[in-house]
Design a protein around this motif. Structure first.
Motif, PDB file in Angstrom:
ATOM      1  N   LYS A   1      -0.693  -4.366 -11.154  1.00 32.01           N
ATOM      2  CA  LYS A   1      -0.308  -5.506 -10.324  1.00 32.01           C
ATOM      3  C   LYS A   1       0.837  -5.031  -9.553  1.00 32.01           C
ATOM      4  O   LYS A   1       1.071  -5.433  -8.004  1.00 32.01           O
ATOM      5  N   GLN A   2       1.696  -3.989  -9.920  1.00 30.52           N
ATOM      6  CA  GLN A   2       2.903  -3.603  -9.166  1.00 30.52           C
ATOM      7  C   GLN A   2       2.705  -2.428  -8.352  1.00 30.52           C
ATOM      8  O   GLN A   2       3.206  -2.048  -7.465  1.00 30.52           O
ATOM      9  N   LEU A   3       1.836  -1.512  -8.887  1.00 26.13           N
ATOM     10  CA  LEU A   3       1.500  -0.287  -8.455  1.00 26.13           C
ATOM     11  C   LEU A   3      -0.212  -0.079  -8.013  1.00 26.13           C
ATOM     12  O   LEU A   3      -0.844   0.763  -8.759  1.00 26.13           O
ATOM     13  N   PRO A   4      -0.593  -0.824  -7.246  1.00 22.91           N
ATOM     14  CA  PRO A   4      -2.172  -0.883  -7.229  1.00 22.91           C
ATOM     15  C   PRO A   4      -2.644   0.509  -6.345  1.00 22.91           C
ATOM     16  O   PRO A   4      -3.963   0.646  -6.466  1.00 22.91           O
ATOM     17  N   HIS A   5      -1.780   0.940  -5.810  1.00 19.17           N
ATOM     18  CA  HIS A   5      -2.121   2.365  -5.216  1.00 19.17           C
ATOM     19  C   HIS A   5      -2.555   3.529  -5.970  1.00 19.17           C
ATOM     20  O   HIS A   5      -2.985   4.532  -5.601  1.00 19.17           O
ATOM     21  N   ILE A   6      -2.007   3.602  -7.336  1.00 16.95           N
ATOM     22  CA  ILE A   6      -2.226   4.700  -8.120  1.00 16.95           C
ATOM     23  C   ILE A   6      -3.575   4.836  -8.792  1.00 16.95           C
ATOM     24  O   ILE A   6      -3.808   3.709  -9.538  1.00 16.95           O
ATOM     25  N   PRO A   7      -4.164   6.040  -8.554  1.00 16.07           N
ATOM     26  CA  PRO A   7      -5.411   5.977  -9.203  1.00 16.07           C
ATOM     27  C   PRO A   7      -5.544   6.078 -10.747  1.00 16.07           C
ATOM     28  O   PRO A   7      -4.383   6.478 -11.320  1.00 16.07           O
ATOM     29  N   VAL A   8      -6.567   5.575 -11.133  1.00 16.12           N
ATOM     30  CA  VAL A   8      -6.558   5.604 -12.683  1.00 16.12           C
ATOM     31  C   VAL A   8      -7.912   6.309 -13.282  1.00 16.12           C
ATOM     32  O   VAL A   8      -9.059   6.208 -12.593  1.00 16.12           O
ATOM     33  N   TYR A   9      -7.566   7.396 -14.144  1.00 18.62           N
ATOM     34  CA  TYR A   9      -8.690   8.368 -14.229  1.00 18.62           C
ATOM     35  C   TYR A   9      -9.035   8.269 -15.866  1.00 18.62           C
ATOM     36  O   TYR A   9      -8.320   7.882 -16.752  1.00 18.62           O
ATOM     37  N   GLY A  10     -10.348   8.310 -16.312  1.00 14.63           N
ATOM     38  CA  GLY A  10     -10.814   8.003 -17.125  1.00 14.63           C
ATOM     39  C   GLY A  10     -12.510   8.250 -17.315  1.00 14.63           C
ATOM     40  O   GLY A  10     -12.918   8.474 -16.353  1.00 14.63           O
TER      41      GLY A  10
END
Length: 553
Positions: A83-92
Motif C-alpha cells: 500500500k505504501q510501496l506499490p512499485h516494489i516487485p515481489v518475487y516468489g
C-alpha cells in the motif's frame, strides 16, 4: 569488491514477523515480509508487522521482496507494505504468489508487479544474481535463495527440513545445495526454531497414522482446525479420508478457494466429489475443516465454542481435532480451547508438541545444511534469542569458528567489507512494530494501546455538563457516567463527591469569563482534580473524559 550489510527488520528474538535485508553496495534485497499474531498484548490487536520506514526511506534502492513460501509469518506483511510501496516487485513461486493474490486488495493488485520464479533458474540484477532452490517445508514450492555477490554467496534458507519421503514438488535438491557450497558461501542465514532439539525433524513431521486413528475412533462428526497454507497436513488428511466413507466440508470462502484451486493446480490430490456442502454439515460421516484468516489462532473455533457461529453448533457426539502441534506462544490458548470443549461434553484431540513436529529444521538438519553450504560466516535467524544461540552452538559443533557466528537482534547490522566481517562495527537502525487492528491496515499506535490498557485496567468516567449559551451558567449536571470503574449502586457517596468537585472546577472557570470560556482548561482541571481524588479514594486511575455543551434558553 563490495560493502554488504545484513540485518533484520523482524524475526530475531521473536517467532514470526520475519523480514531480512541484504544490502549490497546500496542495492537492497528484502527476504520475506511476515506478520506475527498478538498472543501477549491482548488489547484487540489482530496481528503485528515490522515497521518498514527504512524501506520507504530507501525505496529507490529496493530491488524487490523475495518470498520463500506462502505462510503468513513470511509474507503476511506484504499487503500492508505494498500500500505504501506499490512499485516494489515481489518475487516468489507460483503457489506463493497465488496465495498472496488472495490477500491483496484488488485495487492494489492492479498496481503491483508480481514476478513468478522457477526453482533452479537464475535471475540477474546487473552484477548481482539470485538463484532460487526448492526446499522441503509444509507447503509446496518453498524456496531457498542464493544471492551471488563478488565476495561470495549470501544464502537465506527460509523454513526447511530434510525428508526423503515427500512428493516431488516438496523435495529439496541436495545436489544444487552442494554445488552452491562448492562455489563459496560468504554467509548462511538459517532458521533456528528447533535448534535446541536433537536429531532430525523427520519422521516426526508426518502424522498420517494419528489422523487415521482419529478418523477410525470417532463414530460421529469431526470438526478439524487447519492452517490454510499447510498443504502437507491437508494432503495427509485427504489421503486418510479417501480410505473411509467420510466426506469433507470446507468452511469459509477463502479456505474453499485455496483448497479447490490447489486441487485444480495439482498441489493437492483429492476427489472433489467427496467435498460436501452446508446441507451435509450435520451428517455423522462429515469432517468439517475450519481455519482462521489473519486472526488470532483458533478464532473461528472459539466462535463455534461460544455459540456465535451461524452454521455449526458443537454437540456431545462431536470430536474437535486440532491438526497442528502446539507451538510456543499458543500453549495457553490451546489448553483453554481443550478445556472449553470438554465443558461442552465433546471430545478434543490435539497433536503432542513432543511427539509431532512442524516442518522446521532440528539440530541434525541444521548440521547437514551447514555442511552442504560450508559458509565462511553463519547468521542464525528466525526464533527467540535462545533458539538463535542454540543454532550458533550447532554451527560451532560442526566447525564454524565462534567469531564467525553472528548473533544479532532486530536492527543490528552485520557489515562485510571485501568479504570480511567488521566485528568492531556496531551499527544499528531503528526498528519498530506496526499494530494492525481490523481490516484498515493502519497502525493502531502505542497511544491507542495505552488508552485500551487504561480502560481495561481502570475503566472510564465521563463528566457531562450543560451551560446556558448566553450567561454561561450551569443548567444541567454535572452528570457522572462510569463503566468498568466502580459498582455504582454501592458507591453513591463517591459519585456525589465527584459531582461536587467537577461542579466546583467548572464554576470557578466560568465565574469571570462569561464572554469567553476556556473549555480546554476546564477539561484539564477536571481531569487533574478528579484523577487525584479517585486515586486517593480507590487507588485506581480511570480514564476521565469531560463533555461540556451549550444550549440556548
Amino acid at each position: 569488491m563490495s560493502k554488504i550489510k545484513i540485518f533484520s527488520l523482524g524475526g530475531l528474538n521473536e517467532n514470526g514477523k520475519n523480514m531480512y535485508v541484504v544490502e549490497v553496495d546500496k542495492r537492497i534485497f528484502v527476504f520475506d515480509a511476515g506478520l506475527k499474531y498478538d498472543n501477549d498484548i491482548k488489547l484487540g490487536i489482530d496481528y503485528i508487522i515490522p515497521n518498514y520506514d527504512y524501506l520507504i526511506k530507501n525505496k529507490k534502492n529496493v530491488v524487490g521482496i523475495f518470498l520463500t513460501h506462502g505462510h503468513e509469518s513470511h509474507m503476511g506483511a506484504v499487503p500492508e507494505l505494498l500500500k505504501q510501496l506499490p512499485h516494489i516487485p515481489v518475487y516468489g513461486s507460483k503457489l506463493t504468489l497465488d496465495l498472496l493474490k488472495s490477500d491483496l486488495d484488488p485495487r492494489i493488485l492492479k498496481k503491483v508487479k508480481l514476478v513468478e520464479l522457477k526453482p533452479h533458474i537464475k535471475i540477474n540484477f546487473g552484477r548481482l544474481s539470485l538463484f532460487p532452490i526448492r526446499v522441503t517445508h509444509s507447503i509446496p514450492d518453498s524456496l531457498l535463495y542464493v544471492l551471488y555477490t563478488h565476495d561470495g554467496a549470501i544464502v537465506y534458507t527460509g523454513d526447511f527440513v530434510f525428508d526423503s519421503t515427500v512428493p516431488e514438488n516438496y523435495q529439496t535438491d541436495i545436489g544444487k545445495l552442494a554445488y552452491v557450497g562448492k562455489q563459496g558461501v560468504l554467509c548462511l542465514l538459517s532458521e533456528s526454531l528447533y535448534a535446541e532439539r536433537a536429531g532430525h525433524t523427520s519422521p516426526n513431521n508426518r502424522v498420517s497414522s494419528f489422523i487415521r486413528e482419529v478418523l477410525t475412533k470417532s463414530e460421529d462428526r469431526i470438526i478439524a482446525t487447519v492452517f490454510p497454507a499447510h498443504f502437507y497436513r491437508l494432503q495427509e488428511i485427504f489421503d486418510e479420508v479417501l480410505k473411509t466413507n467420510r466426506q469433507v466440508i470446507i468452511m469459509g470462502k477463502k479456505l474453499q478457494s485455496i483448497i479447490i484451486k490447489a486441487i485444480d493446480d495439482g498441489y493437492l490430490r483429492f476427489n472433489k466429489q467427496r467435498i460436501g456442502n452446508l446441507a451435509n454439515i450435520e451428517d455423522k460421516n462429515s469432517i468439517i475443516l475450519i481455519s482462521d484468516d489473519r486472526e488470532k489462532p483458533f478464532a473461528n473455533l472459539e466462535r463455534i465454542i461460544r455459540g456465535y457461529d451461524k452454521y455449526i453448533t458443537i454437540k456431545e457426539q462431536d470430536t474437535i481435532f486440532i491438526t497442528e502441534p502446539t507451538y510456543e506462544g499458543i500453549e495457553k490458548i490451546t489448553a483453554e480451547i481443550m478445556d472449553e470443549v470438554a465443558m461442552l461434553g465433546a471430545d478434543a484431540v490435539s497433536l503432542s508438541s513432543k511427539e509431532h513436529l512442524l516442518h522446521h529444521a532440528s539440530r541434525e538438519d541444521l548440521m547437514l545444511m551447514i555442511n552442504l553450504m560450508n559458509p565462511k560466516y553463519y547468521f542464525p535467524v528466525k526464533g527467540e534469542y535462545r533458539h538463535l544461540y542454540a543454532n550458533g552452538v550447532v554451527a560451532e559443533d560442526v566447525g564454524i569458528p565462534k567469531n564467525h557466528i553472528i548473533l544479532k537482534q532486530n536492527g543490528d547490522i552485520a557489515t562485510f567489507i571485501n568479504g570480511e566481517l567488521k566485528s568492531e562495527n556496531f551499527d544499528h537502525i531503528k526498528v519498530d512494530e506496526i499494530f494492525i487492528d481490523g481490516t484498515s491496515g493502519e497502525d493502531v499506535g502505542n497511544l491507542v494501546l495505552k488508552d485500551r490498557e487504561m480502560l481495561g485496567e481502570n475503566g472510564i468516567v465521563i463528566v457531562s455538563c450543560t451551560l446556558n449559551k448566553d450567561t454561561k451558567k450551569i443548567v444541567g449536571g454535572p452528570e457522572i457516567l462510569t463503566r468498568g470503574f466502580i459498582y455504582v449502586r454501592d458507591n453513591q457517596s463517591l459519585l456525589e463527591d465527584t459531582k461536587s468537585l467537577a461542579k466546583e472546577v467548572i464554576e470557578i472557570n466560568i465565574e469571570d469569563n462569561v464572554k469567553r470560556v476556556d473549555y480546554s482548561k476546564i477539561k484539564n482541571e477536571v481531569r487533574d482534580k478528579l484523577g487525584k481524588f479517585f486515586y486517593e479514594k480507590t487507588e485506581s486511575k480511570p480514564m476521565i473524559i469531560t463533555v461540556i455543551q451549550e444550549v440556548e434558553i
